[in-house]
Design a protein around this motif. Structure first.
Motif, mmCIF file in Angstrom:
data_model
loop_
_atom_site.group_PDB
_atom_site.id
_atom_site.type_symbol
_atom_site.label_atom_id
_atom_site.label_comp_id
_atom_site.label_asym_id
_atom_site.label_seq_id
_atom_site.Cartn_x
_atom_site.Cartn_y
_atom_site.Cartn_z
ATOM 1 N N TRP A 49 0.834 -1.195 0.000
ATOM 2 C CA TRP A 49 0.000 0.000 0.000
ATOM 3 C C TRP A 49 0.868 1.243 0.000
ATOM 4 C CZ3 TRP A 49 -5.085 -1.392 -0.223
ATOM 5 C CH2 TRP A 49 -5.397 -2.692 0.208
ATOM 6 N N LEU A 50 0.209 2.364 -0.262
ATOM 7 C CA LEU A 50 0.874 3.656 -0.089
ATOM 8 C C LEU A 50 -0.060 4.519 0.752
ATOM 9 C CD1 LEU A 50 2.691 5.838 -2.696
ATOM 10 C CD2 LEU A 50 0.787 6.817 -1.386
ATOM 11 N N MET A 51 0.500 5.133 1.790
ATOM 12 C CA MET A 51 -0.312 6.029 2.619
ATOM 13 C C MET A 51 0.386 7.381 2.697
ATOM 14 S SD MET A 51 -2.153 3.575 5.436
ATOM 15 C CE MET A 51 -0.883 3.453 6.691
ATOM 16 N N LYS A 52 -0.430 8.423 2.555
ATOM 17 C CA LYS A 52 0.089 9.790 2.549
ATOM 18 C C LYS A 52 -0.035 10.436 3.922
ATOM 19 C CE LYS A 52 -1.721 10.712 -2.087
ATOM 20 N NZ LYS A 52 -2.661 11.586 -2.824
ATOM 21 N N LYS B 218 -2.539 -8.034 8.558
ATOM 22 C CA LYS B 218 -1.305 -7.903 9.333
ATOM 23 C C LYS B 218 -0.135 -8.383 8.495
ATOM 24 C CE LYS B 218 -3.239 -8.361 13.985
ATOM 25 N NZ LYS B 218 -3.197 -9.054 15.281
ATOM 26 N N GLY B 219 0.949 -7.631 8.545
ATOM 27 C CA GLY B 219 2.130 -7.989 7.762
ATOM 28 C C GLY B 219 2.206 -7.281 6.417
ATOM 29 N N ASP B 220 1.094 -6.659 5.995
ATOM 30 C CA ASP B 220 1.144 -5.874 4.760
ATOM 31 C C ASP B 220 2.161 -4.741 4.922
ATOM 32 O OD1 ASP B 220 -0.809 -7.469 3.701
ATOM 33 O OD2 ASP B 220 -2.358 -5.914 3.581
ATOM 34 N N LYS B 221 2.807 -4.404 3.790
ATOM 35 C CA LYS B 221 3.816 -3.348 3.804
ATOM 36 C C LYS B 221 3.237 -2.068 3.201
ATOM 37 C CE LYS B 221 7.379 -5.973 5.122
ATOM 38 N NZ LYS B 221 6.767 -7.312 5.212
ATOM 39 N N VAL B 222 3.655 -0.943 3.774
ATOM 40 C CA VAL B 222 3.085 0.348 3.368
ATOM 41 C C VAL B 222 4.192 1.352 3.063
ATOM 42 C CG1 VAL B 222 1.508 2.203 4.003
ATOM 43 C CG2 VAL B 222 1.152 -0.091 4.941
ATOM 44 N N PHE B 223 4.160 1.907 1.871
ATOM 45 C CA PHE B 223 5.065 2.997 1.541
ATOM 46 C C PHE B 223 4.528 4.285 2.166
ATOM 47 C CE2 PHE B 223 5.612 -0.162 -1.761
ATOM 48 C CZ PHE B 223 6.996 -0.288 -1.787
ATOM 49 N N PHE B 224 5.414 4.971 2.862
ATOM 50 C CA PHE B 224 5.063 6.235 3.528
ATOM 51 C C PHE B 224 5.362 7.370 2.561
ATOM 52 C CE2 PHE B 224 4.993 8.195 8.039
ATOM 53 C CZ PHE B 224 4.681 9.451 7.579
ATOM 54 N N TYR B 225 4.332 8.143 2.230
ATOM 55 C CA TYR B 225 4.449 9.217 1.240
ATOM 56 C C TYR B 225 4.237 10.565 1.916
ATOM 57 C CZ TYR B 225 3.301 11.835 -3.081
ATOM 58 O OH TYR B 225 3.255 12.734 -4.118
ATOM 59 N N PRO C 98 7.337 16.367 -2.613
ATOM 60 C CA PRO C 98 6.529 15.217 -2.232
ATOM 61 C C PRO C 98 7.193 13.937 -2.719
ATOM 62 C CG PRO C 98 5.558 16.315 -4.120
ATOM 63 C CD PRO C 98 6.744 17.135 -3.707
ATOM 64 N N GLY C 99 6.990 12.825 -1.989
ATOM 65 C CA GLY C 99 7.568 11.560 -2.446
ATOM 66 C C GLY C 99 7.558 10.489 -1.369
ATOM 67 N N ILE C 100 8.105 9.326 -1.741
ATOM 68 C CA ILE C 100 8.139 8.176 -0.839
ATOM 69 C C ILE C 100 9.363 8.273 0.057
ATOM 70 C CG2 ILE C 100 8.429 5.673 -0.726
ATOM 71 C CD1 ILE C 100 6.711 5.510 -3.285
ATOM 72 N N VAL C 101 9.121 8.273 1.350
ATOM 73 C CA VAL C 101 10.200 8.530 2.306
ATOM 74 C C VAL C 101 10.502 7.340 3.203
ATOM 75 C CG1 VAL C 101 9.896 11.024 2.335
ATOM 76 C CG2 VAL C 101 8.526 9.598 3.881
ATOM 77 N N GLY C 102 9.745 6.250 3.075
ATOM 78 C CA GLY C 102 10.055 5.117 3.932
ATOM 79 C C GLY C 102 9.052 3.990 3.806
ATOM 80 N N LYS D 249 16.598 5.480 1.643
ATOM 81 C CA LYS D 249 17.989 5.975 1.700
ATOM 82 C C LYS D 249 18.053 7.371 1.108
ATOM 83 C CE LYS D 249 19.524 3.969 -2.574
ATOM 84 N NZ LYS D 249 20.125 2.903 -3.316
ATOM 85 N N THR D 250 17.248 7.610 0.045
ATOM 86 C CA THR D 250 16.978 8.979 -0.402
ATOM 87 C C THR D 250 15.508 9.030 -0.780
ATOM 88 O OG1 THR D 250 17.551 8.444 -2.687
ATOM 89 C CG2 THR D 250 19.294 9.395 -1.340
ATOM 90 N N ILE D 251 14.900 10.222 -0.651
ATOM 91 C CA ILE D 251 13.482 10.346 -0.996
ATOM 92 C C ILE D 251 13.283 9.996 -2.467
ATOM 93 C CG2 ILE D 251 13.764 12.826 -1.391
ATOM 94 C CD1 ILE D 251 10.798 13.160 -0.596
ATOM 95 N N LEU D 252 12.248 9.198 -2.717
ATOM 96 C CA LEU D 252 11.860 8.881 -4.098
ATOM 97 C C LEU D 252 10.750 9.864 -4.464
ATOM 98 C CD1 LEU D 252 12.251 7.079 -6.535
ATOM 99 C CD2 LEU D 252 10.911 5.311 -5.391
ATOM 100 N N SER D 253 11.179 10.962 -5.119
ATOM 101 C CA SER D 253 10.283 12.102 -5.290
ATOM 102 C C SER D 253 9.207 11.844 -6.336
ATOM 103 C CB SER D 253 11.085 13.338 -5.695
ATOM 104 O OG SER D 253 11.544 13.184 -7.031
ATOM 105 N N LEU D 254 8.159 12.629 -6.265
ATOM 106 C CA LEU D 254 7.077 12.503 -7.247
ATOM 107 C C LEU D 254 7.564 12.657 -8.693
ATOM 108 C CD1 LEU D 254 4.089 12.071 -7.828
ATOM 109 C CD2 LEU D 254 3.713 14.502 -7.420
ATOM 110 N N PRO D 255 8.435 13.637 -8.988
ATOM 111 C CA PRO D 255 8.958 13.711 -10.361
ATOM 112 C C PRO D 255 9.648 12.412 -10.807
ATOM 113 C CG PRO D 255 9.456 15.730 -9.192
ATOM 114 C CD PRO D 255 8.839 14.802 -8.186
ATOM 115 N N GLU D 256 10.402 11.793 -9.887
ATOM 116 C CA GLU D 256 11.037 10.516 -10.234
ATOM 117 C C GLU D 256 9.995 9.421 -10.430
ATOM 118 O OE1 GLU D 256 14.935 9.798 -7.923
ATOM 119 O OE2 GLU D 256 13.833 11.270 -6.712
#
Length: 153
Positions: free
Chosen positions: A7-10, A46-53, A60-64, A109-116
DNA sequence: GCCAACGTTGGC
DNA sequence: GCCAACGTTGGC
């Protein structure tokens, strides 16, 4: 295939950032007031992984990454008149909003930005790159998640 | 600060 | 049930 879903959560970093989560270790993902986002939460396991945006910030971007550790928790903020998430239409005998508990796994390790992200994916792969997309919780396809994990690990 | 996208509300 | 008005999100 795998039984882990992604998932991705903002979150706006001014409200709650990846560094705050790193410090807290675990947190309740409360304040969701959108039915589609809530319904996605209800399908989590339970156990699902979530990208923190990080949203509404520069950049803006994925930070963890975090992990779902608890499910179907009644969101306490809906009954709290002091909370900005207070919902006068929600009744304790029939709560309208619920939430999940998440655990910090790691920071990008580095933010995965929205442009990327826009270079790597189109909106069919990853909805967060779609213009005007306002949904704060999104499913992430397995092959997309694998690619994202490579980029942030 | 602007505005596109789109969910929600309420009159009818 | 339709739809116009309104509110919110979030990138730019």
């Amino acid at each position: 295939m795998t039984d882990v879903n992604y998932w991705l959560m903002k979150s706006e970093p001014d409200a709650y950032s990846i560094d705050t989560l790193k410090n807290d270790g675990v947190t309740l993902w409360d304040g969701i007031r959108n039915y589609q986002a809530r319904n996605y939460m209800r399908t989590m396991k339970k156990g699902d992984k979530v990208f923190f945006y990080h949203s509404n910030c520069k950049p803006p971007g994925i930070v963890g990454l975090m992990e779902i550790i608890d499910l179907n928790i009644v969101d306490p903020t809906q009954f709290d008149q002091q909370s900005k998430y207070f919902d006068p239409k929600s009744k304790p005998e029939n709560p309208r909003w619920d939430c999940v508990k998440v655990k910090f796994l790691f920071k990008s390790k580095t933010i995965l930005s929205l442009p990327e992200l826009k270079i790597l994916f189109n909106e069919n792969d990853l909805l967060v790159v779609k213009k005007g997309n306002r949904l704060s919780i999104l499913p992430v396809k397995y092959n997309v998640a694998k690619k994202l994990l490579e980029k942030i690990s």
